[in-house]
Design a protein around this motif. Structure first.
Motif, PDB file in Angstrom:
ATOM      1  N   UNK A  56       0.827  -1.204   0.000  1.00 53.22           N
ATOM      2  CA  UNK A  56       0.000   0.000   0.000  1.00 53.22           C
ATOM      3  C   UNK A  56       0.865   1.259   0.000  1.00 53.22           C
ATOM      4  N   UNK A  83       0.411  -4.528   4.850  1.00 57.74           N
ATOM      5  CA  UNK A  83      -0.127  -4.018   6.105  1.00 57.74           C
ATOM      6  C   UNK A  83      -1.418  -4.743   6.457  1.00 57.74           C
ATOM      7  N   UNK A  84      -2.128  -5.156   5.438  1.00 54.53           N
ATOM      8  CA  UNK A  84      -3.331  -5.933   5.692  1.00 54.53           C
ATOM      9  C   UNK A  84      -2.923  -7.314   6.119  1.00 54.53           C
ATOM     10  N   UNK A  85      -3.726  -7.857   6.959  1.00 54.15           N
ATOM     11  CA  UNK A  85      -3.529  -9.277   7.217  1.00 54.15           C
ATOM     12  C   UNK A  85      -4.230 -10.014   6.097  1.00 54.15           C
ATOM     13  N   UNK A  87      -4.707 -12.132   3.109  1.00 51.24           N
ATOM     14  CA  UNK A  87      -4.059 -13.173   2.339  1.00 51.24           C
ATOM     15  C   UNK A  87      -4.208 -12.818   0.867  1.00 51.24           C
ATOM     16  N   UNK A 103       3.872  -9.884   6.714  1.00 57.69           N
ATOM     17  CA  UNK A 103       2.939  -8.887   7.224  1.00 57.69           C
ATOM     18  C   UNK A 103       3.640  -7.902   8.142  1.00 57.69           C
ATOM     19  N   UNK A 104       3.193  -6.677   8.028  1.00 56.15           N
ATOM     20  CA  UNK A 104       3.704  -5.612   8.889  1.00 56.15           C
ATOM     21  C   UNK A 104       2.975  -5.666  10.220  1.00 56.15           C
ATOM     22  N   UNK A 105       3.512  -5.357  11.352  1.00 54.08           N
ATOM     23  CA  UNK A 105       4.958  -5.174  11.567  1.00 54.08           C
ATOM     24  C   UNK A 105       5.637  -6.541  11.495  1.00 54.08           C
TER      25      UNK A 105
END
Lengths: 133, 551
Positions: A56, A83-85, A87, A103-105
């Motif tokens: 993003x 940033x989204x979880x 999938x 995935x962030x963080x």
């Protein structure tokens, strides 16, 4: 193990810089770009083994950038940073040729593992390409 | 309020149906009755009329025959012959043989003296002079005379027929007395029913024959005055309680009027029976219509209520889905906004951790504290990460998907959401999850909604201090996954239990619950191919059981 060259693409400066600092401390050659366009520019001028690409971003988003990278340099491995979880965007990225997604963080050790794996695949593919020349 | 609406609707439909069915029924019955009544009355009147004309004909025929007989007798025999009583007797016997209606016969000269007489009253009548009798002048004037009935010298009702005969230059009269019983017989043959009557009156409205009921000869008849009748006249007259139908017809040969009286109730009894039958039939039809209307309206209304409920259900599911979609977007936005700074925080903390490995910092007397502090930052950053990822997971659920679902994991996640709330209220959450539970293809986010909803309800039901038990297992046939969520709340009464999956049903205070949660959960589970049932005992708690197919 030889050093490998990483390009971090993320619009969040603080995040990008922190990651870069930490990777450098781990003896990785790392550069940063704050947008997809800048990343493509840098790819034109330099060789990178693995690109870590935020999904993003304002302007050109991660998926678009990924497409452009794969067109330009198909053998550069890309790890999506989401940033989204979600999938979905990860999977979408992988369908477009990304190596994996995190995935962030992100825990740095996990990222390091993935980078290493991606680098190994790139090396294998380069080797294969040379043999077939 | 809803019931009131349906009740009004019920009345509207039922009354409309009944009204529109009854109007044609009543019209039909009335038209039928009046047509039948008309036709039948006409027929009855016609019958009486025919009878009257028939009797009139019979009377005329009788009288004309008698006149003809006497005229023949007078003109075929000479006065001299007839004045001989032996001869007259022979002739009388011949005439009497043909008709037994004669009482006597006499020959009278133009002075009124009896020349000859044959009959039972010889001694009384032989010497009588008729010159002053009113009929004597009448017969001299008109040639033929029929008298009214009178009692005469003998005080026996009779009437006479006299014919005038002119022979050469003198006139004489042949007079016969006729038994008025004969008239009576002819007249009496006219009455129809048990209470009917028939009689003759003269022009002064005096009875010439004795009626069957009431009235004596030569008195006024019991009925109205028909003596002035010319031709035929029919009339229905009600005297007192009894209606009477009169037919009066004038006799041609004599100014007498034949009156026939019928009780119309008698010939018209079939009509009356028809009236009752029609009434009964319409009553039957009426009750059938009412029963039918009530029954069909009930059916229609039941169907309507059912479809209203279904519509409300699907409307609410849709509303709920759009609400959840909006909420999902919001959650995603918030999570993303938190996630980015969080990533920076954890990376910076990581960097600090990296730096602590360096030689010079290691010498710092507070190295331990730094390390501790960073660990805490990382720990809590991780906590926030869990929350944001959960929010993002929630946001992601909007499109229905089918994926491999570990039901236990979904349950754990739901418990994770509500753990804090439960802890504040001192509610223990006990988990008895089967470890070897297989995965199934389903929609994890929708399942999560269902579980969350039930768990929320359970917490609300308990209020404070209690236990929620989660149990998962495979059913005996290994075809279904079963999830049981029990609480130790107050339970649901037997009357309310069947309603709890209805839309808008809630036991919560006004404004607290929409009454939609369970109804939506129920439809979600059904959409996923499973079943959702409830079991409850007041005072012990409630158990929801969700069975999902193993796919």
């Amino acid at each position: 193990m030889e050093t490998f060259r990483i390009l971090i693409v993320d619009d969040e400066d603080d995040f990008r810089e922190a990651i870069m600092k930490r990777l450098r401390a781990r003896k990785v050659e790392v550069a940063g770009a704050n947008s997809g366009l800048q990343a493509l520019e840098m790819l034109d001028n330099q060789d990178f083994d693995v690109v870590v690409l935020d999904v993003k971003m304002p302007g050109m988003d991660g998926i678009e950038t990924l497409r452009a990278i794969k067109q330009k340099k198909p053998l550069v491995e890309v790890i999506m940073l989401t940033g989204h979880a979600s999938v979905e965007s990860g999977i979408q990225g992988m369908q477009l040729g990304a190596f994996d997604y995190v995935m962030k963080p992100v825990a740095l050790d996990d990222l390091m593992d993935k980078l290493r794996q991606a680098y190994e695949r790139r090396m294998l593919q380069l080797e294969y390409g040379r043999q077939n020349l | 309020m809803v019931d009131e609406k349906y009740r009004q609707f019920w009345w509207q439909i039922t009354l409309t149906k009944i009204l529109f069915s009854i109007i044609p029924l009543i019209l039909l019955v009335l038209v039928l009755y009046f047509h039948f009544s008309d036709a039948y009355t006409t027929k009855v009147l016609e019958a009486i009329r025919t009878l009257a004309i028939n009797r009139q004909g019979a009377l005329d025929l009788f009288l004309e025959e008698r006149i003809a007989q006497l005229v023949t007798l007078a003109n075929t025999n000479s006065l001299a012959q007839l004045s001989n009583e032996d001869y007259l007797n022979r002739v009388f016997n011949v005439v009497q043989a043909a008709s037994r209606s004669y009482i006597d016969i006499g020959v009278i000269d133009d002075k009124g003296d009896h020349l000859a007489y044959v009959g039972p009253y010889y001694s009384i009548l032989k010497g009588v002079n008729y010159r002053n009798e009113p009929w004597f002048d009448a017969v001299l004037n008109s040639g033929v005379y029929i008298s009214d009935v009178y009692l005469g010298f003998r005080k026996v009702p009779h009437f006479i027929i006299a014919v005038l005969v002119r022979e050469k230059n003198r006139s004489w009269i042949l007079r016969a007395t006729i038994d008025s019983n004969v008239l009576e017989n002819i007249v009496q043959a006219a009455h129809i029913g048990r209470s009917g009557d028939a009689y003759l009156v003269n022009r002064n409205n005096l009875l010439q024959t004795k009626p069957r009921f009431g009235g004596n000869l030569l008195e006024e008849p019991p009925g109205p005055d028909f003596s002035a009748t010319v031709g035929l006249r029919m009339e229905e007259i009600t005297t007192g309680a009894d209606p009477a139908l009169f037919a009066a017809v004038q006799i041609k040969t004599k100014r007498w009027v034949l009156v026939i009286r019928e009780d119309p109730r008698e010939p018209l009894a079939p009509l009356l029976r028809t009236k009752y039958l029609l009434g009964l039939l319409s009553l039957l039809g009426l009750s059938l219509i009412i029963i039918g209307s009530v029954y069909t309206t009930k059916k229609v209304l039941e169907r309507l209520i059912l479809s209203d409920l279904e519509k409300a259900k699907s409307d609410e599911v849709m509303l709920h889905e759009s609400k959840m979609a909006a909420l999902g977007k919001l959650a995603a936005g918030v999570a993303h906004e938190i996630n980015n700074p969080l990533a920076v925080i954890s990376e910076e903390a990581g960097w600090m951790k990296d730096l602590l490995q360096e030689e010079d910092v290691k010498a710092s007397p507070h190295l331990q504290e730094f390390q501790e502090s960073i660990k805490k930052i990382e720990y809590h950053a991780n906590r926030v990460k869990k929350v944001t990822h959960r929010l993002l997971g929630f946001a992601r659920r909007m499109e229905p998907t089918m994926e491999k679902v570990m039901v236990n994991a979904v349950l754990e996640e739901c418990v994770g959401f509500l753990e804090n709330e439960a802890r504040y209220r001192n509610i223990a959450i006990e988990k008895k999850l089967a470890e070897d539970l297989p995965t199934t293809a389903s929609d994890p986010s929708q399942l999560q909604q269902v579980f969350l909803n039930i768990l929320n309800n359970a917490i609300d039901a308990i209020g404070k201090d209690g236990t929620i038990t989660l149990k998962t297992f495979q059913d005996a046939d290994n075809e279904q996954l079963v999830v049981q969520i029990s609480d130790t709340g107050p339970g649901i009464s037997r009357e309310l239990l069947p309603k709890i999956f209805d839309p808008f049903f809630t036991t919560k205070e006004v404004g607290k619950g929409t009454g939609l949660g369970l109804s939506i959960s129920h439809s979600i589970v059904e959409k996923l191919g499973g079943t959702m049932t409830v079991d409850s005992e007041v005072g012990h708690g409630t158990t929801f059981t969700i069975a999902l197919p193993i796919k």
